[in-house]
Write an enzyme that holds these catalytic residues in place. Structure first.
Site, PDB file in Angstrom:
ATOM      1  N   LYS A 186       0.846  -1.197   0.000  1.00 41.37           N
ATOM      2  CA  LYS A 186       0.000   0.000   0.000  1.00 41.37           C
ATOM      3  C   LYS A 186       0.887   1.255   0.000  1.00 41.37           C
ATOM      4  CE  LYS A 186      -3.576  -2.737   0.752  1.00 41.37           C
ATOM      5  NZ  LYS A 186      -4.615  -3.100  -0.191  1.00 41.37           N
TER       6      LYS A 186
HETATM    7  C1  LIG Z   1      -5.657  -4.135   0.714  1.00 43.92           C
HETATM    8  C2  LIG Z   1      -7.079  -3.810   0.792  1.00 43.92           C
HETATM    9  C3  LIG Z   1      -7.860  -4.240   1.863  1.00 43.92           C
HETATM   10  C4  LIG Z   1      -7.391  -5.203   2.899  1.00 43.92           C
HETATM   11  O1  LIG Z   1      -6.249  -4.831   3.574  1.00 43.92           O
HETATM   12  P1  LIG Z   1      -5.335  -5.980   4.259  1.00 43.92           P
HETATM   13  O2  LIG Z   1      -4.423  -5.215   5.122  1.00 43.92           O
HETATM   14  O3  LIG Z   1      -4.647  -6.697   3.155  1.00 43.92           O
HETATM   15  O4  LIG Z   1      -6.248  -6.867   5.023  1.00 43.92           O
HETATM   16  C5  LIG Z   1      -9.181  -3.821   1.933  1.00 43.92           C
HETATM   17  N1  LIG Z   1      -9.709  -3.047   0.981  1.00 43.92           N
HETATM   18  C6  LIG Z   1      -8.998  -2.625  -0.082  1.00 43.92           C
HETATM   19  C7  LIG Z   1      -9.650  -1.744  -1.092  1.00 43.92           C
HETATM   20  C8  LIG Z   1      -7.665  -3.016  -0.224  1.00 43.92           C
HETATM   21  O5  LIG Z   1      -6.969  -2.614  -1.283  1.00 43.92           O
END
Ligand SMILES: *Cc1c(COP(=O)(O)O)cnc(C)c1O
Length: 364
Positions: A186
């Protein structure tokens, strides 16, 4: 040339000494959960998001789950989500026992189309999860207007939009509460799994924290059937270091994306568009192309890696067979799943790499 889809190396090289010092600090302190690093990170990230509260948790999926639980959403309830998102958004709803109800996105922004929301509201509807997909905020004002009219909660899924703004206000501060992911890939990522929620509501912040800590408001005293979802000291310490650099790293993503927007000229490709109300943080640079397989292979043969976000819409995933949707149920989400391709984009991408990607795309 060999252009990866993404790489951490240029970011991580810049902060290596600070990250190592953080490891030593936590290691020597021998305090690994619920300590000073997490507490400080929560303050710093709340300030960054312009919210009163931030509560660390295990990951983004659990952040969404904790918020739904904090809003007392569960079995028999319905929660509205965009039909085009990462599956975690829907899974968080399913975890609570509630049912995800999909609404099509706008093809232009890829985000939920507010005009389609009222049609699916029922007596069971309790909340809307507005996903700020690919780094751009959903159109929050009409969503909040509908929520007010029907007394619904609005939860932001801000997993892809750290630092993005809508009408000058930060992602994470726009709804009743928001969840973030700090998955390594992210825009703000730790060195493992991590997440948090943000809100201005002290009751929701307290409930989310308690539910993520075995439902405990004080040690060995349990008021909810909670789970274990916490942000550990090491990850919080790493995030504090990366948070200081985030805006500078984001500016570089924005600069590269602007070059793509200005210089990619190929009639086969639909470039993403940015709503005037938004500042986009470009978690992903998503294009649409009809001949996606050919294009992806062509780029790969020329050393350019791309990724599809996401190849199969949630309502057509085997995991959601029970909802009984057929192909064609959400044509816009399905079209995005057929045509979307994400271009290489990362901090530290060199000028000649950007030039090369643009040139190869224009030649296709
Ligand atoms: C990555 C993501 C999640 C989940 O996050 P994690 O930390 O991997 O559980 C939820 N919603 C969106 C839109 C994402 O891109």
């Amino acid at each position: 040339m060999n252009i990866p889809f993404s790489t951490f190396t240029p970011m991580h090289n810049e902060i290596k000494a600070d990250m190592q010092a953080c490891f030593e600090r936590v290691y020597d302190k021998s305090w690994f959960i619920d300590g000073e690093e997490c507490c400080q990170f929560e303050k710093e990230f709340a300030e960054y998001c312009e919210t009163e509260y931030c509560v660390g948790c295990g990951n983004g999926l659990e952040g969404l789950y904790l918020l739904l639980r904090a809003f007392d959403i569960g079995e028999g309830d319905e929660v509205i989500v965009p039909s085009n998102t990462f599956i975690a958004t829907a899974l968080a709803i399913s975890y609570t026992g509630a049912t995800p109800v999909f609404v099509e996105p706008e093809l232009k922004t890829y985000n939920i189309n507010p005009d389609e929301i009222e049609k699916v509201i029922t007596k069971q509807t309790k909340a809307i999860i507005a996903v700020h997909l690919y780094g751009q905020c959903a159109d929050m004002d009409p969503i909040l207007g509908i929520a007010k009219k029907y007394d619904l909660k609005v939860i932001e899924d801000a997993a892809q939009s750290h630092g993005a703004t809508y009408k000058g206000k930060k992602a994470g501060s726009l709804g009743h509460a928001a969840a973030f992911s700090f998955y390594p890939g992210k825009n703000l990522g730790c060195l493992g799994d991590g997440g948090c929620i943000t809100t201005n509501d002290p009751e929701i912040a307290g409930k989310a924290r308690a539910i993520g800590n075995y439902g405990s408001d004080q040690k060995y005293h349990h008021i909810y059937k909670g789970i274990n979802s916490r942000l550990d000291e090491l990850q919080a310490g790493f995030l504090r270091i990366k948070l200081q650099e985030l805006d500078r790293w984001t500016k570089e993503r924005q600069r590269i994306s602007q070059r793509y927007l200005n210089e990619i000229k190929n009639s086969k490709i639909t470039l993403p568009s940015v709503d005037d109300k938004n500042i986009h943080v470009w978690h992903i640079f998503p294009i649409l192309i009809e001949k996606r397989e050919d294009f992806k292979n062509y780029l790969q043969e020329n050393g350019i890696r791309t990724v599809i976000h996401y190849p199969l819409a949630i309502h057509l995933q085997e995991a959601y067979e029970d909802l009984g949707y057929k192909k064609g149920a959400y044509p816009i989400a399905e079209k995005i799943a057929r045509r979307e391709l994400s271009l290489p984009l990362y901090y530290g991408m060199e000028e000649d790499e950007i030039d090369y990607v643009i040139e190869m795309i224009n030649r296709f």
